[in-house]
Scaffold this motif. Structure first.
Motif, PDB file in Angstrom:
ATOM      1  N   ARG A 184       0.837  -1.193   0.000  1.00 64.04           N
ATOM      2  CA  ARG A 184       0.000   0.000   0.000  1.00 64.04           C
ATOM      3  C   ARG A 184       0.873   1.244   0.000  1.00 64.04           C
ATOM      4  O   ARG A 184       0.680   2.148  -0.779  1.00 64.04           O
ATOM      5  N   ARG A 185       1.809   1.288   0.888  1.00 56.33           N
ATOM      6  CA  ARG A 185       2.742   2.417   0.899  1.00 56.33           C
ATOM      7  C   ARG A 185       4.065   1.888   1.404  1.00 56.33           C
ATOM      8  O   ARG A 185       4.140   1.356   2.503  1.00 56.33           O
ATOM      9  N   LEU A 186       5.092   2.025   0.585  1.00 55.76           N
ATOM     10  CA  LEU A 186       6.401   1.525   0.975  1.00 55.76           C
ATOM     11  C   LEU A 186       6.918   2.370   2.140  1.00 55.76           C
ATOM     12  O   LEU A 186       6.979   3.593   2.044  1.00 55.76           O
ATOM     13  N   GLN A 188       9.246   4.187   4.956  1.00 58.98           N
ATOM     14  CA  GLN A 188      10.552   4.839   4.957  1.00 58.98           C
ATOM     15  C   GLN A 188      11.443   4.217   6.023  1.00 58.98           C
ATOM     16  O   GLN A 188      12.626   4.507   6.087  1.00 58.98           O
ATOM     17  N   LYS A 252      -1.442   0.181  -9.162  1.00 56.59           N
ATOM     18  CA  LYS A 252      -0.221   0.996  -9.227  1.00 56.59           C
ATOM     19  C   LYS A 252       0.629   0.627 -10.431  1.00 56.59           C
ATOM     20  O   LYS A 252       0.618  -0.502 -10.911  1.00 56.59           O
ATOM     21  N   MET A 302      -5.817   8.308  -4.774  1.00 59.28           N
ATOM     22  CA  MET A 302      -5.095   7.254  -4.071  1.00 59.28           C
ATOM     23  C   MET A 302      -3.936   7.836  -3.260  1.00 59.28           C
ATOM     24  O   MET A 302      -3.494   7.251  -2.285  1.00 59.28           O
ATOM     25  N   ARG A 303      -3.447   8.997  -3.712  1.00 62.73           N
ATOM     26  CA  ARG A 303      -2.300   9.604  -3.028  1.00 62.73           C
ATOM     27  C   ARG A 303      -2.658  11.013  -2.581  1.00 62.73           C
ATOM     28  O   ARG A 303      -3.386  11.719  -3.268  1.00 62.73           O
ATOM     29  N   HIS A 304      -2.083  11.365  -1.449  1.00 65.87           N
ATOM     30  CA  HIS A 304      -2.439  12.621  -0.789  1.00 65.87           C
ATOM     31  C   HIS A 304      -2.382  13.835  -1.705  1.00 65.87           C
ATOM     32  O   HIS A 304      -3.269  14.675  -1.713  1.00 65.87           O
ATOM     33  N   ASP A 305      -1.306  13.941  -2.481  1.00 69.79           N
ATOM     34  CA  ASP A 305      -1.066  15.185  -3.216  1.00 69.79           C
ATOM     35  C   ASP A 305      -1.736  15.229  -4.583  1.00 69.79           C
ATOM     36  O   ASP A 305      -1.658  16.247  -5.265  1.00 69.79           O
TER      37      ASP A 305
ATOM     38  N   PRO B 312      13.992  11.140   2.219  1.00 68.10           N
ATOM     39  CA  PRO B 312      13.190   9.941   1.941  1.00 68.10           C
ATOM     40  C   PRO B 312      13.718   9.187   0.724  1.00 68.10           C
ATOM     41  O   PRO B 312      14.426   9.760  -0.105  1.00 68.10           O
ATOM     42  N   ASP B 322       3.940   8.024  -3.635  1.00 68.87           N
ATOM     43  CA  ASP B 322       3.178   7.902  -2.393  1.00 68.87           C
ATOM     44  C   ASP B 322       3.674   8.857  -1.311  1.00 68.87           C
ATOM     45  O   ASP B 322       3.051   8.983  -0.266  1.00 68.87           O
ATOM     46  N   ILE B 323       4.816   9.465  -1.555  1.00 66.94           N
ATOM     47  CA  ILE B 323       5.383  10.338  -0.518  1.00 66.94           C
ATOM     48  C   ILE B 323       4.755  11.715  -0.652  1.00 66.94           C
ATOM     49  O   ILE B 323       4.864  12.355  -1.684  1.00 66.94           O
ATOM     50  N   PRO B 324       4.081  12.149   0.401  1.00 67.43           N
ATOM     51  CA  PRO B 324       3.434  13.460   0.289  1.00 67.43           C
ATOM     52  C   PRO B 324       4.449  14.597   0.287  1.00 67.43           C
ATOM     53  O   PRO B 324       5.538  14.481   0.851  1.00 67.43           O
ATOM     54  N   LEU B 325       4.067  15.668  -0.335  1.00 65.14           N
ATOM     55  CA  LEU B 325       4.906  16.857  -0.410  1.00 65.14           C
ATOM     56  C   LEU B 325       5.367  17.298   0.978  1.00 65.14           C
ATOM     57  O   LEU B 325       6.499  17.744   1.153  1.00 65.14           O
ATOM     58  N   SER B 326       4.483  17.155   1.957  1.00 73.31           N
ATOM     59  CA  SER B 326       4.816  17.622   3.305  1.00 73.31           C
ATOM     60  C   SER B 326       6.089  16.952   3.814  1.00 73.31           C
ATOM     61  O   SER B 326       6.892  17.565   4.506  1.00 73.31           O
ATOM     62  N   VAL B 556       1.027  21.294   4.010  1.00 71.59           N
ATOM     63  CA  VAL B 556       0.865  20.074   3.205  1.00 71.59           C
ATOM     64  C   VAL B 556       0.527  20.535   1.792  1.00 71.59           C
ATOM     65  O   VAL B 556       0.368  21.734   1.559  1.00 71.59           O
ATOM     66  N   ALA B 557       0.420  19.584   0.896  1.00 70.50           N
ATOM     67  CA  ALA B 557       0.036  19.925  -0.470  1.00 70.50           C
ATOM     68  C   ALA B 557      -1.261  20.724  -0.442  1.00 70.50           C
ATOM     69  O   ALA B 557      -2.145  20.449   0.374  1.00 70.50           O
ATOM     70  N   TYR B 558      -1.371  21.700  -1.304  1.00 69.41           N
ATOM     71  CA  TYR B 558      -2.538  22.584  -1.426  1.00 69.41           C
ATOM     72  C   TYR B 558      -2.660  23.592  -0.280  1.00 69.41           C
ATOM     73  O   TYR B 558      -3.629  24.349  -0.222  1.00 69.41           O
ATOM     74  N   ASP B 657      -4.812  20.045   9.369  1.00 66.76           N
ATOM     75  CA  ASP B 657      -3.965  19.668   8.231  1.00 66.76           C
ATOM     76  C   ASP B 657      -4.675  18.713   7.272  1.00 66.76           C
ATOM     77  O   ASP B 657      -4.128  18.375   6.223  1.00 66.76           O
ATOM     78  N   MET B 966       2.714  23.132  -7.220  1.00 66.06           N
ATOM     79  CA  MET B 966       3.124  22.006  -6.397  1.00 66.06           C
ATOM     80  C   MET B 966       3.978  21.022  -7.191  1.00 66.06           C
ATOM     81  O   MET B 966       4.959  20.485  -6.684  1.00 66.06           O
ATOM     82  N   ARG B 970       7.647  20.085  -6.063  1.00 68.35           N
ATOM     83  CA  ARG B 970       7.962  18.678  -5.840  1.00 68.35           C
ATOM     84  C   ARG B 970       9.180  18.263  -6.654  1.00 68.35           C
ATOM     85  O   ARG B 970      10.106  17.626  -6.146  1.00 68.35           O
ATOM     86  N   GLU B 990      12.118  10.105   7.539  1.00 64.81           N
ATOM     87  CA  GLU B 990      10.942  10.244   8.376  1.00 64.81           C
ATOM     88  C   GLU B 990       9.901   9.189   8.010  1.00 64.81           C
ATOM     89  O   GLU B 990       9.648   8.951   6.834  1.00 64.81           O
TER      90      GLU B 990
END
Lengths: 424, 1016
Positions: A184-186, A188, A252, A302-305, B312, B322-326, B556-558, B657, B966, B970, B990
């Motif tokens: 789902r999410r690799l 860190q 994915k 599916m992804r935050h951004d 990261p 999958d890694i958010p901008l934050s 965070v993003a946006y 957030d 963004m 990024r 992180e």
């Protein structure tokens, strides 16, 4: 011209049926020709045809055009009405699940990683209370799909109006369903990451092994060297013979790339189900002539951004990338919302025609069915007559529904309870 | 004199002379004079006060004087500190050093409701406030090294376990007996939200922890006011002795050190302490820069970790997505966190908690490169820290009378200096073997008649060269032991064939020794030291760090770079959906001013200074209101560890957030009621918010909303779908649910009565009697019974609906809104008669047994029987499409468009008691409006702009620009990461703690999660 079924009559028939049996009676085979007059016909292949007639005979559409005539046909005046082909819902668990959280009524998920011999229709319940609530929204057929880990089994295409599982079954290209493993999410975190990747590798190996075993069986079988039947690999033979297709459930990019690599290795016919990232992979997918069943229209990104509207616009991105696709709705009861998913896709970039096509003709194409999904001569008499826009709940009012020219009872559990409590 | 000094320096740095442990002889009294003068040093007296070429006089364990002119008192042992800087000893307020205690191991199986009561402990296993950690201090010189090596001389210590963690002690890191190291026996009350090792189920959510803290603070006040009356003869009842409360009775005059896991929790902790008027310090997490203004406003000091994450993993592009901008941003910005906090004038200390101790100084230097001044860093390490741990009167400065805790460094510690010696209570502890200093020199050696230059280099391994003129040989087998350097070299070129062996020893003048050549002949070697030319300091001039990332609100993003402005807008020619009896008005204008709807009409003239939006062909509606949502909260939506948890508050755990807020705005949602889950019959207090993006948690709240609470019926509360472990807690049937409510209502009634009785008592009587103990749980239920708090009750089937209606009637309160209410259509008459509202799903059914009779015509049936009905989402995704959900009632049961639209605007506004402010387009109401591309009930409609209080929080155009910006940001961050020097990287990447999407029945243990970031 015998009878004219009007809207009023249709509504009457609904309420009069509310006192009928607990379940709806499947319609008998079409004996009487039906002529739909003056309709606005929405053809996924030809677009909108105004003032058009549609003739249905012996379960098939035999003519579409202006001012058709047919002696002894039941004439339906469809002036100001919209005519659509029946919707085909892909990737559903209709008939396998009655109440999801009640285990005895849930037959969708089998244990084990390698179950190619499993066939969905064998557990399909044509008397499910859910089915009549789905078809009132114009869904005439559904692909019923088993779930599991890795190779889960074979899906079945069913008509949503039948007495038995045997009359429900509609011939379609055999489809095996492989749920591609996913991370789902690799993480860190180094250790967690390793653990995730190791487990993923392990599952990939399992897939590799499975298809290699199938291939051994296939080679031995071809040369008549199989002494003892292996239930799994025997079932899987049509895939190696290119008579079946492999539906890989994957969202994915990484998963899809790996699925394509597998398909290439064995020259499998590939369909990606889910397909969230598939629009990024036009060259790869088109190279193996794969198509996509996109199932995430009504989902969060599916992804935050990602863009807020990402899930809504993927169908238009697929269209832009010229990847053959259809829309699916992975659910049981909720698959009745498939037409509105198509409407949503139209609000975010698909044309109305593309949107309609993605739940009718393109869905049929993916299933290898050539006589469904359009209003055209030679196609099955799967027809919706609606007052408004099939894809928009604000206006969509489905008045009549035909499967193979058989007029379907639009009553259902909800109508029955509604009618009952209207009387309180 | 000069020569003496030189010798003394060596000795002092060796740490021999003054160490009593080496003189220890139990038969004889140690009467060695203890007066020392450290002369010619640079003294950092305190932040901002520096004395060059000055002397520090130490006697016994105290600083006797600071002398400017290097005049040394008679009899003093003098050490020349030329080239050295002396700093006050550093203080770490957040450690578990030197506490010889372990909580007894407890094991449990199944739910644990009660813990063992022993010695007057608290009823909750996460409360250990009776512990005074000073009682368990036992110095441990080995573990002290981790701090001493970095120049720390004292720390605050305590066991970091539980919510109330007991009282810390400030102790010296000196290797002395416990009694001598205690600096402050009663330092901070240690606290956290994390319940730690407590095996008790309650609390398992963040809001549960907060409620427990709030209740405990209240209990403390009550205990303090009543404990003396406990044994008064006139008192009608007794109260139990409670050591945990007793130890907290003066907490309002003392100091709390509150550990938090993330920025939101840090702000929550400060809000909670402020509410209780308690002073303290908050342990940060590294992201404080993102909401520095809010932190400043609450006026708590901070302890900051230096947990800057490593970059990261982004090489794999698939997982990079999958890694958010934050997270990418934080990688770049984290080292600037202390600088930002310092810049805001917030007092803070630093801790080496959460990082490898060896990385402490490299990380401080990174913080300094990122803008922290040396003076600020020094305050953080000394005076500000001393203030927090209650030792500012005698530690943290080089000042006469202060404890002799200080650090001697060669060079500037904040750039590239090294710590040579740390003095703890007047005793030096040498960190660097001063003999190694000899190796940092260049020597000009004489061997026979050859002049050789010996250059040594200390890296991981000792290396060196011998050179003469142009010729140079690499030395082999270098070893430096016991002050003697040995190595081999092939000096054939110089006339000594074969490999020769060298032995050299050093003093301050130079090197002496011998060489043995291949024929075993010995040659004397001697030479003088010539100090290496100092390395030119790396010029890190005022060149400001260059950032490619932005810091936004939220970060965070946006997120927004600037807050949306109050707009003065004239929206023209729109189709206006009023959600009033006026219905839908074609070609109407709406004027928005000062956050309110100013005017609705036709062909209005544009007031000067107003922006005009031509909305021809577009539709304007009131913002959508969602009666039932769980977005934008942290730490669990259920405190399901008890059947009644009315003390917990969703308002305590808002998450500003949450991207869900922004997504909701894009779906036209401006208001939502955030409800507790439905895992127990009497859940927590709800919070109505406006989906303002970019504000603080507190600013999300809609202040005008009346109080409300979540109750629940049905399968969830009887734990039907929780698995086989959950078949014991009462209730297990709908019959039992009823009695649970009756019990709770009776208790609450009695509670309120006792409070009323108390308030009527004469004050003389009050002095003798025990006051009723305030109980937030019963208080909330009592408010319900008094119609002071609206009930939103999760319910499905007719039996339970009627049961609750009748129960409400029997107890004399109104059942405000039944939420979900999928069988409401069966008892709509009764609901209407009671005046209850309904908030339901458009078409959900069949996912569990109690919704098998759910029908999509429910809305029409209820509405037509006079039940005010709304549609809610209870879902992150569906919330974005509530307009479509409303339209489904048009399809399934022929509802009119205006009725359908009211179901997501004015009707939920009435249900939430906020219809005077929002829910319709009417003059004077809040300007919470949405501009749609099309008829809002159509599947094809999309939101163009969303205003709340006249501020545009979402705009399609701006969103597209934000998206593009963004993407650029990024890409730039990823390039920066790929281009970084990974060899100097410290720490770990992180790890984001990802909370699930919350639903009614989410089971979640907030305390099973690992700490965020690289904090261990």
């Amino acid at each position: 011209m015998k009878t004219i079924i009007s809207l009023a009559a249709a509504v009457f028939s609904l309420s009069s049926l509310s006192v009928a049996a607990h379940d709806m009676v499947p319609a008998p085979a079409q004996t009487q020709d039906i002529l739909i007059k003056n309709a606005t016909v929405h053809s996924p292949s030809k677009g909108v045809l105004t003032n058009t007639d549609v003739l249905i005979q012996q379960g098939k559409i035999t003519a579409v055009g202006p001012t058709l005539n047919a002696a002894d046909a039941t004439v339906i005046d469809a002036t100001n009405k919209q005519v659509y082909p029946g919707v085909i819902a892909l990737d559903t668990s209709l008939g396998l699940v009655e109440v999801e959280m009640m285990r005895p009524s849930n037959d969708v998920y089998e244990v084990g990683q390698s179950n190619p011999q499993i066939i969905a229709v064998s557990a399909y319940n044509p008397d499910s209370e859910i089915i009549p609530t789905v078809r009132v929204n114009g869904i005439t057929h559904a692909q019923v799909v088993p779930q599991g880990d890795l190779l889960a089994g074979q899906s079945s295409l069913v008509s949503l109006d039948s007495w038995t599982i045997e009359d429900a079954l509609v011939p379609a290209t055999q489809g095996f369903h492989l749920y591609w493993p996913s991370i789902r999410r690799l993480s860190q975190d180094k250790d967690k990451r390793k653990e995730q990747l190791d487990e993923y590798q392990q599952q990939l190996k399992q897939i590799e092994q499975m298809f290699a075993d199938g291939q051994r069986y296939h080679l031995a079988n071809r040369d008549k060297q199989v002494s003892k039947i292996d239930l799994r690999w025997q079932a899987l033979q049509p895939l190696y013979q290119r008579q079946a297709q492999l539906f890989v459930h994957a969202n994915k990019q990484l998963q899809i790339e790996e699925a394509v690599a597998l398909a290439k290795q064995y020259d499998f016919k590939l369909v990606i189900v889910g397909g969230y990232d598939s629009w990024r992979l036009a060259d790869l997918l088109n190279e193996v002539n794969a198509s996509v069943v996109y199932t995430r229209t009504f989902s969060l990104p599916m992804r935050h951004d990602e863009p807020l509207e990402m899930s809504f616009k993927i169908p238009s991105l697929l269209a832009e990338a010229e990847i053959p696709f259809a829309l699916g709705f992975s659910s049981d009861w909720n698959s009745r919302n498939l037409p509105y998913a198509a409407g949503q896709a139209a609000a975010y970039g698909l044309t109305q025609q593309q949107a309609l096509k993605s739940i009718t003709l393109d869905a049929a194409k993916i299933l290898g069915v050539t006589d469904m999904g359009d209003i055209a001569s030679g196609y099955r008499g799967n027809v919706i007559i609606a007052e408004g826009d099939l894809l928009d709940p604000m206006t969509s009012r489905i008045e009549q529904l035909f499967i193979d020219g058989r007029q379907i009872d639009l009553n259902n559990r909800h109508q029955q309870l509604y009618q009952k409590y209207l009387k309180r | 004199m000069h020569n003496n000094n030189k010798t003394a320096l060596t000795c002092a740095l060796l740490g021999i002379t003054l160490s009593p442990s080496l003189h220890a002889n139990s038969q004889l009294t140690d009467n060695t004079p203890k007066l020392t003068a450290l002369t010619h040093a640079r003294l950092m007296l305190e932040p901002g006060k520096q004395l060059d070429n000055a002397t520090l006089i130490i006697e016994n364990n105290k600083i006797k004087a600071v002398v400017k002119d290097n005049e040394v008192p008679q009899g003093a042992y003098v050490v020349d500190m030329r080239g050295y800087t002396i700093y006050p000893g550093f203080i770490d307020p957040f450690t578990e050093y030197g506490v010889d205690y372990q909580y007894p191991e407890q094991s449990s199986s199944g739910p644990v409701t009660d813990i063992k009561r022993i010695g007057g402990n608290a009823a909750n296993g996460a409360i250990h406030s009776q512990q005074n950690w000073v009682d368990y201090i036992y110095p441990d010189k080995d573990s002290a090294k981790a701090w001493i090596n970095n120049g720390f001389t004292s720390v605050q210590a305590g066991i970091h376990d539980g919510i109330f963690r007991g009282r810390g002690a400030t102790i010296s890191l000196a290797d002395k007996k416990a009694n001598e190291v205690i600096y402050n026996a009663s330092a901070s009350h240690l606290m956290a939200f994390d319940k730690g090792s407590s095996i008790q189920d309650y609390p398992n959510s963040l809001m549960g922890s907060i409620a427990l803290i709030r209740q405990t603070f209240s209990d403390v006040q009550w205990y303090k006011a009543n404990i003396d009356k406990a044994h008064s003869k006139q008192a009608k009842n007794n109260i139990e002795y409670n050591a945990a409360l007793a130890n907290l009775t003066n907490i309002d005059k003392e100091h709390v050190l509150f550990e938090t896991r993330n920025l939101n929790n840090l702000l929550r902790a400060s809000t909670l302490l402020k509410e209780a008027k308690i002073n303290g310090t908050l342990v940060g997490n590294g992201r404080e820069y993102a909401r520095v203004d809010e932190i400043k406003a609450n006026q708590y000091s901070l302890v900051l970790p230096l947990n800057f994450p490593a970059a990261p993993h982004i090489t794999d592009t698939d997982s990079e997505r999958d890694i958010p901008l934050s997270l990418l941003r934080h990688w770049e910005r984290a080292p600037a966190n202390p600088a930002v906090i310092a810049g805001a004038g917030i007092p803070f200390a630093l801790t080496q908690h959460g990082i490898e101790a060896e990385e402490f100084w490299p990380r401080i230097r990174r913080a300094i490169e990122a803008g922290l001044s040396e003076e600020q860093a020094l305050s953080a390490l000394t005076t500000d820290a001393a203030e927090m741990v209650g030792t500012a009167e005698f530690s943290g400065k080089l000042k006469a009378g202060y404890t002799a805790d200080f650090v001697i460094a060669k060079g500037n510690l904040f750039t590239d200096g090294t710590i040579h010696t740390v003095w703890l209570q007047g005793q030096p502890q040498q960190l660097i073997d001063s003999r190694n200093a000899h190796l940092e020199q260049q020597y000009l050696l004489q061997l026979g008649d050859i002049n050789l230059s010996l250059d040594l280099k200390q890296g991981d391994k000792l290396s060196g060269t011998l050179s003469s003129g142009e010729q140079s040989i690499e030395l082999k087998a270098l070893a430096y032991q016991a002050g003697r350097l040995t190595f081999t070299g092939d000096l054939s070129e110089a006339g000594y064939p074969g490999v020769s062996r060298f032995t050299l020893w050093f003093d301050d003048k130079g090197a002496r020794g011998r060489m043995l050549d291949s024929s075993n002949q010995q040659w004397p070697v001697a030479g003088i030291a010539s100090p290496k030319a100092p390395q030119p300091a790396v010029v890190k001039a005022a060149e400001k760090a260059h950032y490619v990332s932005s810091v936004t609100k939220p970060n965070v993003a946006y997120g927004l770079t600037q807050a949306p402005e109050l707009e003065k807008v004239h929206i023209k020619n729109a189709t206006v959906w009023t959600s009033t009896s006026d219905g839908v008005l074609a070609n109407h204008d709406v004027i928005i001013t000062r956050g309110k709807i100013d005017e609705v009409g036709e062909n209005l003239s544009t007031p000067s200074g107003y922006q005009v939006i031509d909305a021809k062909g577009k539709h304007l509606t009131a913002g959508i209101i969602d009666e039932h949502s769980h977005i934008a909260i942290n730490g669990g939506t259920n405190e399901a560890t008890d059947a009644i948890t009315s003390e917990v508050r969703i308002g305590d755990i808002l998450d500003p957030d949450a991207i869900a807020l922004y997504r909701a705005l894009a779906g036209g949602v401006t208001t939502a009621q955030l409800l507790h889950g439905s895992a127990n019959p009497i859940g927590g207090q709800a919070q109505v918010i406006k989906t303002r993006w970019g504000v603080s948690a507190n600013e999300l709240k809609m202040t005008q909303a009346p109080k409300s609470i979540k109750f629940a019926l049905g399968e969830n509360v009887k734990q039907s779908n929780w698995g086989d472990d959950y078949d014991e807690r009462f209730p297990q049937t709908r019959m039992g649910v009823k009695s649970l409510f009756e019990e709770a209502f009776n208790e609450a009634k009695a509670y309120r009565q006792s409070k009323q009785d108390w308030s009527k008592m004469r004050s003389s009587e009050k002095r003798r009697q025990i006051a009723p103990q305030p109980n937030y749980r019963l208080e909330a239920i009592a408010e319900v019974l008094a119609d002071e708090r609206d009930v939103h009750i999760h319910s499905y089937v007719q039996s339970e609906i009627l049961m609750f209606l009748r129960l409400a009637e029997a107890y004399g309160f109104k059942a405000n809104t039944f939420t979900h209410i999928l069988e409401g259509y069966k008892v709509a008459d009764e609901m209407a008669q009671h005046g209850a509202h309904a908030s339901t799903f458009s078409d959900w059914w069949a996912y569990k047994f109690e919704v098998y009779d759910a029908i999509p015509q429910n809305t029409c049936l209820m509405q037509n029987k006079g039940v005010l009905t709304s549609i809610n989402s209870d879902d992150y995704e569906m919330q974005r499409r509530l307009n479509q959900e409303a339209a489904k009632s048009m399809m399934y049961c022929g509802m009119s468009a205006t009725d359908a639209w009211n179901m997501v605007t004015i009707n939920p506004a009435i249900q939430l008691g906020i219809d005077d402010y929002v829910g319709s387009i009417e003059e004077g109401k809040h300007a919470d409006v949405v501009l749609w591309s099309d008829n809002p009930l159509s599947i094809y409609a999309t939101v163009e702009s969303t205003w709340i209080d006249g501020k545009r929080y979402y705009d399609k155009q701006q969103n597209r620009q934000a998206q593009q910006a963004m993407d650029i940001e990024r890409a730039a961050l990823i390039q920066k990461i790929l281009n970084r020097d990974a060899t100097t990287e410290m720490g770990k990447p992180e790890v984001l703690v990802q909370e699930p999407e919350w639903h009614c029945d989410t089971h979640y243990n907030a305390w099973d999660q690992q700490h965020a970031g690289s904090v261990k």
